[in-house]
Design a protein around this motif. Structure first.
Motif, short mmCIF file in Angstrom:
data_model
loop_
_atom_site.label_atom_id
_atom_site.label_comp_id
_atom_site.label_asym_id
_atom_site.label_seq_id
_atom_site.Cartn_x
_atom_site.Cartn_y
_atom_site.Cartn_z
N ALA A 273 0.80 -1.13 0.06
CA ALA A 273 -0.11 -0.03 0.16
C ALA A 273 0.82 1.23 -0.04
O ALA A 273 1.64 1.32 0.77
CB ALA A 273 -0.89 -0.08 1.05
N ALA A 274 0.57 2.33 -0.75
CA ALA A 274 1.06 3.54 -1.03
C ALA A 274 2.57 3.36 -1.15
O ALA A 274 3.32 4.26 -0.79
CB ALA A 274 1.05 4.28 0.42
N GLY B 32 3.50 3.71 -4.29
CA GLY B 32 3.44 4.63 -5.42
C GLY B 32 3.09 3.77 -6.76
O GLY B 32 3.30 4.40 -7.83
N SER C 252 -0.24 3.16 -8.21
CA SER C 252 -0.97 3.92 -9.20
C SER C 252 -0.40 5.28 -9.71
O SER C 252 -0.58 5.49 -11.02
CB SER C 252 -2.47 4.24 -8.46
OG SER C 252 -2.99 3.13 -7.98
N SER C 253 0.13 5.93 -9.03
CA SER C 253 0.69 7.16 -9.59
C SER C 253 1.76 6.75 -10.70
O SER C 253 1.90 7.58 -11.55
CB SER C 253 1.49 7.97 -8.58
OG SER C 253 0.80 8.02 -7.33
N ARG D 96 3.83 9.52 2.67
CA ARG D 96 3.26 9.91 0.97
C ARG D 96 1.81 9.89 1.26
O ARG D 96 1.04 10.81 0.73
CB ARG D 96 3.73 8.78 0.23
CG ARG D 96 5.26 8.91 0.00
CD ARG D 96 5.60 7.90 -1.15
NE ARG D 96 7.14 7.80 -1.11
CZ ARG D 96 7.74 6.71 -1.89
NH1 ARG D 96 7.03 5.89 -2.31
NH2 ARG D 96 8.99 6.86 -2.08
N ARG D 97 1.14 8.86 2.02
CA ARG D 97 -0.06 8.70 1.99
C ARG D 97 -0.82 10.06 2.59
O ARG D 97 -1.89 10.51 2.15
CB ARG D 97 -0.60 7.49 2.48
CG ARG D 97 -2.14 7.07 2.88
CD ARG D 97 -2.90 6.67 1.40
NE ARG D 97 -2.34 6.61 0.19
CZ ARG D 97 -2.43 5.26 -0.51
NH1 ARG D 97 -3.35 4.30 0.07
NH2 ARG D 97 -2.11 5.20 -1.84
N THR E 5 11.93 2.31 -3.59
CA THR E 5 11.41 3.73 -4.02
C THR E 5 11.73 4.73 -2.96
O THR E 5 11.52 5.73 -2.81
CB THR E 5 10.17 4.11 -4.67
OG1 THR E 5 9.18 3.91 -3.54
CG2 THR E 5 9.90 3.19 -5.58
N LEU F 190 13.46 7.75 -3.70
CA LEU F 190 13.54 8.16 -5.04
C LEU F 190 12.21 9.16 -4.97
O LEU F 190 11.55 8.94 -4.11
CB LEU F 190 13.03 6.95 -6.05
CG LEU F 190 14.08 5.98 -6.23
CD1 LEU F 190 13.46 4.94 -7.35
CD2 LEU F 190 15.51 6.77 -6.61
N LEU G 109 9.00 10.62 -7.20
CA LEU G 109 7.95 10.17 -8.17
C LEU G 109 8.36 10.02 -9.65
O LEU G 109 8.57 9.17 -10.49
CB LEU G 109 6.44 10.57 -8.05
CG LEU G 109 5.38 10.16 -9.01
CD1 LEU G 109 5.44 8.60 -8.72
CD2 LEU G 109 4.27 11.21 -8.98
N GLN H 66 11.05 7.45 -10.13
CA GLN H 66 10.69 6.13 -10.34
C GLN H 66 10.01 5.87 -11.63
O GLN H 66 9.95 4.93 -12.53
CB GLN H 66 9.90 5.52 -9.09
CG GLN H 66 8.61 6.07 -8.97
CD GLN H 66 8.26 5.98 -7.46
OE1 GLN H 66 9.04 6.12 -6.28
NE2 GLN H 66 6.91 5.74 -7.14
O1 CDP Z 1 -0.95 2.96 -5.48
P1 CDP Z 1 -0.14 3.18 -4.27
O2 CDP Z 1 -0.99 3.01 -3.21
O3 CDP Z 1 0.81 2.25 -4.30
O4 CDP Z 1 0.52 4.56 -4.39
P2 CDP Z 1 0.12 5.76 -4.87
O5 CDP Z 1 -1.37 6.33 -4.47
O6 CDP Z 1 0.22 5.73 -6.17
O7 CDP Z 1 1.00 6.90 -4.29
C1 CDP Z 1 1.10 7.42 -2.89
C2 CDP Z 1 1.38 8.82 -2.83
O8 CDP Z 1 2.86 8.79 -2.87
C3 CDP Z 1 1.06 9.51 -4.12
O9 CDP Z 1 0.79 10.85 -3.78
C4 CDP Z 1 2.38 9.82 -5.00
O10 CDP Z 1 2.57 10.89 -5.58
C5 CDP Z 1 3.38 9.79 -3.82
N1 CDP Z 1 4.79 9.27 -4.17
C6 CDP Z 1 5.23 8.31 -4.71
O11 CDP Z 1 4.47 7.61 -5.34
N2 CDP Z 1 6.65 8.10 -4.95
C7 CDP Z 1 7.29 8.88 -4.59
N3 CDP Z 1 8.72 8.67 -4.77
C8 CDP Z 1 7.15 9.94 -3.87
C9 CDP Z 1 5.92 10.26 -3.56
#
Ligand code: CDP
Ligand code: CDP
Length: 242
Positions: free
Chosen positions: A11-12, A14, A16-17, A173-174, A220, A223, A225, A228
């Motif tokens: 979870a979180a 990254g 989906s982003s 991040r979340r 990551t 890193l 966003l 990555q």
């Molecule tokens: O989909 P998942 O739950 O894996 O994560 P996400 O919702 O894509 O990403 C969570 C947050 O982390 C978003 O706001 C991204 O912009 C941020 N973020 C990231 O994905 N990677 C980084 N290196 C820094 C920030």
């Protein structure tokens, strides 16, 4: 053969982003499989309820049965709708992309995602969505993100990425994604909630969260966003030349 990139991870991390931006840069479609599990959870909570317990624990015998959720999903219906190269979740004709991010859905989703019939239904929907792209021929490929995309749903994907980051970093991040203050106590609590969901997703008997043997692991934590995304695009250009 449609070109598929599978992005999995906790979870979180990254997923989906990263998947969304990679798809945009390649001109491909994006499918967030978690959105389908979340849409089903929202539909089940609204239409079957959680029997007042506030948690899915023990719900198997009380209405949260797989066949009942699948029947509900067919009836409402719960669907993925392709809009501008992005698959969006819909319940009964309403776009639920925002609604599925609530705490209530987040608390219940891992319980629902452990039900075998639910997983079979979601997997079939994902495969149908991707086959539809192939038939239409409009997109060059698709980036799919989730927990079991590289291991179960599309094990034939030529490029598989497994994203990780420490629980604290993911919690930060979340919180910032939600516009919340990133202070110590909140980070600690969010980090615990993420770790609990990761444990539920990793320890379930069916399709547990784990990297495919041929996945590229990408830590990551340090890193941005952009870094990555650039790394995955570079890997994609290598794996899918032209
Ligand atoms: O989909 P998942 O739950 O894996 O994560 P996400 O919702 O894509 O990403 C969570 C947050 O982390 C978003 O706001 C991204 O912009 C941020 N973020 C990231 O994905 N990677 C980084 N290196 C820094 C920030
Ligand atoms: O964005 P975040 O990482 O918070 O979660 P998500 O990708 O929206 O997924 C929500 C939940 O759906 C996960 O915690 C898993 O329980 C489940 N899920 C799954 O089991 N398999 C997938 N391929 C995607 C999500």
């Amino acid at each position: 053969m449609l070109r598929i990139i599978a992005i999995d991870g906790p979870a979180a991390s990254g997923k989906s982003s990263t998947a969304g931006l990679v798809a945009e840069r390649l001109g491909w479609a994006h499918l967030d499989s978690g959105a389908l599990y979340r849409a089903l959870t929202l539909a089940a909570l609204d239409n079957i309820g959680d029997a007042g317990r506030g948690t899915l624990k023990g719900m198997g015998r009380e209405g949260w049965s797989g066949p009942r959720i699948v029947a509900l999903a067919e009836q409402l219906p719960v669907r993925l709708v392709l809009l501008d190269d992005v698959f969006r979740p819909e319940v009964a004709g309403v776009d639920v992309e925002e609604a599925i991010r609530s705490d209530r859905v987040t608390r219940h989703v891992s319980g629902l995602a452990a039900i075998p019939e639910v997983r079979a239904w979601v997997n079939a929907r994902q495969r149908m969505a991707v086959e539809g792209l192939e038939v239409g021929g409009g997109s060059g490929g698709v980036v799919v993100d989730g927990r079991d995309i590289g291991t179960v749903v599309f094990p034939e994907a030529p490029l598989k990425i497994f994203l990780t980051a420490t629980a604290d970093e993911r919690a930060r991040r979340r919180l910032s994604q939600r516009g919340q203050t990133v202070d110590g106590e909140l980070v600690r609590r969010e980090s615990q909630a993420l770790a609990a969901r990761d444990a539920a997703d990793s320890n379930r008997p069916i399709a547990p969260l784990k990297p495919a043997p041929d996945a590229v692991l990408l830590d990551t934590t340090a890193l941005t966003l952009e870094q990555q995304v650039a790394r995955v695009v570079e890997l994609a250009r290598g794996r899918f030349p032209g």
